[in-house]
Design an enzyme around this catalytic site. Structure first.
Site, PDB file in Angstrom:
ATOM      1  N   GLY A 177       0.600  -1.172   0.050  1.00  0.00           N
ATOM      2  CA  GLY A 177      -0.040  -0.044  -0.117  1.00  0.00           C
ATOM      3  C   GLY A 177       0.830   1.428  -0.081  1.00  0.00           C
ATOM      4  N   ILE A 196       1.686   3.802   2.433  1.00  0.00           N
ATOM      5  CA  ILE A 196       2.395   4.039   3.390  1.00  0.00           C
ATOM      6  C   ILE A 196       3.472   2.444   3.557  1.00  0.00           C
ATOM      7  CG2 ILE A 196       3.007   4.230   5.807  1.00  0.00           C
ATOM      8  CD1 ILE A 196       0.233   5.627   6.137  1.00  0.00           C
ATOM      9  N   TYR A 215     -14.658   3.677  11.342  1.00  0.00           N
ATOM     10  CA  TYR A 215     -13.196   3.554  11.107  1.00  0.00           C
ATOM     11  C   TYR A 215     -12.292   3.955  12.454  1.00  0.00           C
ATOM     12  CZ  TYR A 215      -8.596   4.735   9.436  1.00  0.00           C
ATOM     13  OH  TYR A 215      -7.121   4.854   9.315  1.00  0.00           O
ATOM     14  N   LYS A 236      -9.946   1.409  15.072  1.00  0.00           N
ATOM     15  CA  LYS A 236      -8.599   1.800  15.589  1.00  0.00           C
ATOM     16  C   LYS A 236      -8.400   1.960  16.973  1.00  0.00           C
ATOM     17  CE  LYS A 236      -6.336   2.162  11.641  1.00  0.00           C
ATOM     18  NZ  LYS A 236      -5.392   1.239  11.311  1.00  0.00           N
TER      19      LYS A 236
END
Length: 352
Positions: free
Chosen positions: A18, A20, A159, A163
């Site tokens: 991806g 990063i 989302y 996290k």
């Protein structure tokens, strides 16, 4: 510090193809590590972009790509069970706004997937896990800049909630099984290889094609934009942290940039005028973000080095090099800046 072995140190990087993750792969390979990158190449965006991110490593004896979905533990274990000095866990279903429409998908990938990675870390006796959390966990916290030990997280999207849950899971594994877990709350990462759904990349593409861009609010909202290489250095530093078994650490700049300034600097870097269309604020969006990076400096020696005005030029240069349909419109200046060649900017947008 992570365990030292006589043989080549080994890292498992989830989400390694991806945006990063591919930069993190670059960094570890450059430092002589063996890298096993895990990625499922899902359909969130064009998977050929991910393939391009890591194409230069295919055939490298120190690099291995495992096409595995972290939601499937048996497949993950079968493909990736090994001795590792470190796991860098970046794989996740991204996007605040889509998570509001499809929360179950985010739970399955982000929470269940993280649990599977932690389970693998335990079975493989991995001493350290560095996890990519998000600044979105701060949510409605009005106390800027955001500090890790301040008000409890106040996520306003599924989302962000996933996290927070992953951070809690990491803390539990650190306490029960002695796996050091470092959660890095990343603040709005941008730069080369950025996903096409993120605003800077999306704006740039539409501006170059002469298409309008949609802006929400009044342009005064701000983000703590962090250049991808700064984020990579934060991850690289976290691999050596050993003062405690669990930490949450901000990785940002502390210097937020307004939406209006983002558009202005993109216009300058791309040498095109934005056709801006304004709409009301969107659900799940935050008005302002700003990192307090004191803890990152104290514990990791981390400090951001790339100001936003320079990072945008780095992004524009990557666009010139990687997107062939626009290559003829750009030329690098002697100072590393990127400008258009002698083509009328108003007519250049129809090339896409």
């Amino acid at each position: 510090m992570v365990q030292v072995h006589c043989e080549t140190p080994k890292v498992l990087i989830s989400g390694g193809a991806g945006f990063i993750g591919s930069h993190v792969v670059d960094r570890f390979l450059r430092e002589g590590w063996f890298v096993r990158a895990v990625d499922n190449f899902d359909d969130y965006y064009d998977s050929t972009l991910k393939s391009q991110n890591i194409a230069h490593h295919i055939g490298d004896a120190h690099f291995e790509l495992a096409r595995v979905d972290i939601r499937n533990y048996e497949a993950l274990r079968a493909r990736c069970f090994d001795r590792y000095d470190l796991i860098v866990h970046l794989a996740a279903r991204p996007g605040v706004r889509p998570s509001i429409e499809h929360p179950a998908v985010y739970y399955e990938t982000n929470v269940r997937g993280t649990l599977n990675v932690l389970r693998l870390a335990r079975e493989c006796v991995v001493p350290q896990v560095v996890f990519a959390s998000s600044s979105s966990v701060y949510g409605r916290n009005p106390h800027l800049p955001w500090k890790e030990d301040g008000t409890d997280p106040q996520p306003i999207s599924p989302y962000a909630a996933t996290k927070v849950t992953c951070e809690i899971l990491g803390e539990q594994y650190a306490r029960r099984y002695g796996i050091r877990f470092i959660a890095l709350r990343l603040f709005t990462i941008y730069g080369p290889r950025q996903r096409p759904d993120l605003c800077i990349h999306k704006f740039a593409l539409r501006m170059l094609r002469g298409q309008p861009i949609t802006l929400y609010g009044d342009g005064s909202s701000t983000r703590d934009y962090t250049y991808v290489q700064d984020a990579v250095e934060g991850i690289w530093a976290a691999k050596d942290y050993a003062q405690s078994n669990f930490e949450i650490i901000n990785i940002g700049t502390g210097n937020p940039v307004s939406l209006n300034r983002v558009v202005l600097l993109l216009e300058e870097a791309l040498h095109v005028r934005a056709d801006s269309r304004w709409e009301g604020e969107q659900r799940g969006d935050l008005r302002h973000t700003r990192a307090d990076c004191t803890k990152a400096l104290d514990l990791l020696g981390y400090k951001s080095l790339v100001p936003f005005s320079e990072g945008i030029l780095g992004f524009a240069d990557w666009m010139r090099q990687s997107r062939q349909e626009y290559a003829d419109f750009f030329v690098p200046t002697p100072w590393g800046k990127v400008i258009l060649t002698a083509v009328d900017a108003a007519g250049s947008g129809n090339t896409g």
